[in-house]
Design a protein around this motif. Structure first.
Motif, short mmCIF file in Angstrom:
data_model
loop_
_atom_site.label_atom_id
_atom_site.label_comp_id
_atom_site.label_asym_id
_atom_site.label_seq_id
_atom_site.Cartn_x
_atom_site.Cartn_y
_atom_site.Cartn_z
N VAL A 89 0.86 -1.19 0.00
CA VAL A 89 0.00 0.00 0.00
C VAL A 89 0.89 1.23 0.00
O VAL A 89 1.92 1.27 0.70
CB VAL A 89 -0.93 0.02 1.23
N SER A 90 0.50 2.24 -0.77
CA SER A 90 1.28 3.48 -0.79
C SER A 90 0.61 4.56 0.05
O SER A 90 -0.62 4.61 0.17
CB SER A 90 1.46 3.99 -2.22
N ALA A 91 1.44 5.43 0.61
CA ALA A 91 0.92 6.57 1.37
C ALA A 91 0.12 7.48 0.46
O ALA A 91 -0.88 8.08 0.87
CB ALA A 91 2.08 7.33 2.00
N ALA A 92 0.54 7.59 -0.81
CA ALA A 92 -0.16 8.45 -1.76
C ALA A 92 -1.60 7.98 -1.98
O ALA A 92 -2.53 8.79 -2.09
CB ALA A 92 0.58 8.50 -3.09
N ASP A 93 -1.80 6.66 -2.04
CA ASP A 93 -3.15 6.13 -2.22
C ASP A 93 -4.02 6.39 -1.00
O ASP A 93 -5.19 6.75 -1.12
CB ASP A 93 -3.09 4.63 -2.51
N VAL A 94 -3.45 6.23 0.16
CA VAL A 94 -4.21 6.44 1.40
C VAL A 94 -4.55 7.92 1.57
O VAL A 94 -5.66 8.28 1.99
CB VAL A 94 -3.41 5.94 2.62
N ALA A 95 -3.61 8.78 1.20
CA ALA A 95 -3.80 10.22 1.36
C ALA A 95 -4.63 10.82 0.24
O ALA A 95 -5.03 11.98 0.30
CB ALA A 95 -2.45 10.91 1.41
N THR A 153 0.47 1.47 6.51
CA THR A 153 0.94 0.23 7.13
C THR A 153 -0.23 -0.57 7.70
O THR A 153 -0.33 -1.79 7.50
CB THR A 153 1.96 0.54 8.25
N SER A 154 -1.11 0.10 8.41
CA SER A 154 -2.28 -0.59 8.96
C SER A 154 -3.13 -1.21 7.84
O SER A 154 -3.58 -2.35 7.94
CB SER A 154 -3.13 0.38 9.78
N GLU A 155 -3.34 -0.44 6.78
CA GLU A 155 -4.14 -0.95 5.66
C GLU A 155 -3.49 -2.14 5.00
O GLU A 155 -4.16 -3.13 4.63
CB GLU A 155 -4.37 0.18 4.65
#
Length: 369
Positions: free
Chosen positions: A338-344, A362-364
């Motif tokens: 999972v990328s931070a960009a996708d979550v954000a 990380t949780s995702e």
């Protein structure tokens, strides 16, 4: 559950240690009873020193000459008789504004002073992490700090910096530090560029240091002249794969020291004891700022993944952005990414609050296993 968290830096936002801390928080949200171990890694460039210190090396700081002669405080580390030096600390691009003038003037003298400090402290093995450099001087500045003299046709010392290398016609090694013949200098690189030519140090990396097209030609001609003079004096060919790293830093060391070029990640893994850490893990989390095609060519996170996969451990990747396929990652044992960009929802938000979104990513990723 024992989780080993071994990321590289998220360039421009988080150090490897900061990234590991954010990942640890995200992991504990999913597995609150887990035993989490942070283990920052590097591929031999910037971050190598941090990884060494995190694994038990003692950090020291010396005042040295920066890449454009201004004094700087530069860190290095030692453990027993093994030392770690980073060219970015003493001769890094952050210490010299990228400009045409600086691209020609910048030198590696301060990095040589750090190597000298390590020798003075009793080091018999010195790992030099190459990357983030300001200079294109073929390592001449560093060797000059250790006693080597580069002379022009009139027998005068050639000025420091890559812009003067075309004037070198002879090399005087009579005052070179004799300890270089016995100490093992291990040059950690993550590129295979040769010293000169269109795939060499000047053409590939010079422009990002401020070099104009004319400067690039001048720097490349100087590196070629250096190789010619060295070959005539020593019989050593310094135009080899990897010699173009950090402005050609390895080149002169290959001829005038007990030095060899090594794959950066493998060397860092050896020094920090990655194999032992993996033996104590049930799951591994790794990552970096940008997981892309270059990552698959041997960057630190993929090195971690391969080592974990070889031991049958599942691997989770958390990155600032991911530009490779699920199948490509799966080939290295990655079970979730999972990328931070996708979550954000945007790269800009992910960079503005990097730690927050790395934690959430990380949780995702762990919930997706």
């Amino acid at each position: 559950m024992r989780i080993l968290i071994a990321p590289d830096k998220f360039k421009g936002t988080l150090t490897a240690a900061e990234a590991a801390a954010a990942m640890a928080e995200g992991a504990l949200r999913v597995y609150p009873e887990a035993v989490v171990t942070s283990f920052p890694v590097a591929d031999g460039g910037e971050g190598t020193l941090e990884a060494a210190v995190a694994s038990g090396f003692e950090e020291r700081v010396n005042a040295v000459v920066g890449p454009i002669l201004k004094p700087v405080g530069a860190a290095w580390a030692i453990k027993g008789t093994t030392a770690v030096v980073e060219t970015a600390q003493a001769s890094g691009y952050l210490l010299a504004e990228p400009s045409s003038e600086n691209s020609l003037r910048a030198h590696s003298y301060g990095s040589g002073q750090l190597i000298q400090a390590a020798l003075n402290a009793g080091a018999t093995e010195i790992m030099v992490g190459l990357g983030g450099s300001a200079m294109t001087d073929g390592g001449t500045g560093a060797l000059r700090a250790l006693g080597l003299k580069l002379l022009d046709a009139a027998g005068n010392l050639v000025p420091l910096g890559g812009g003067s290398l075309a004037d070198v016609v002879s090399i005087d090694a009579s005052e070179l530090d004799p300890r270089l013949a016995n100490a093992a200098i291990r040059l950690a690189v993550d590129v295979d560029n040769p010293l000169h030519g269109h795939n060499g140090a000047a053409y590939v990396f010079g422009p990002q240091k401020g070099a104009t097209p004319a400067d690039v030609e001048r720097l490349d001609a100087g590196l070629k002249q250096l190789a010619t003079v060295v070959a005539a004096a020593t019989g050593v060919d310094i135009d080899v794969p990897g010699a173009g790293a950090a402005g050609g830093f390895p080149a002169l060391f290959l001829a005038y020291a007990n030095a060899k070029i090594e794959r950066g990640f493998d060397l860092v893994a050896e020094l920090t004891g990655l194999a032992g850490a993996l033996e104590e893990a049930d799951l591994v989390i790794t990552g970096e700022g940008s997981m892309d095609s270059q990552s698959l060519s041997g960057k630190a996170p993929i090195g971690v993944a391969d080592a974990a996969h070889a031991r049958g451990l599942p691997v989770v990747v958390v990155a600032g952005r991911i530009a490779v396929t699920v199948a490509e990652l799966a080939a290295h044992g990655v079970v979730s990414a999972v990328s931070a960009a996708d979550v954000a929802r945007s790269p800009e938000a992910a960079m503005a609050e990097a730690a927050k979104y790395v934690t959430l990513a990380t949780s995702e990723a762990l919930n997706g296993i």
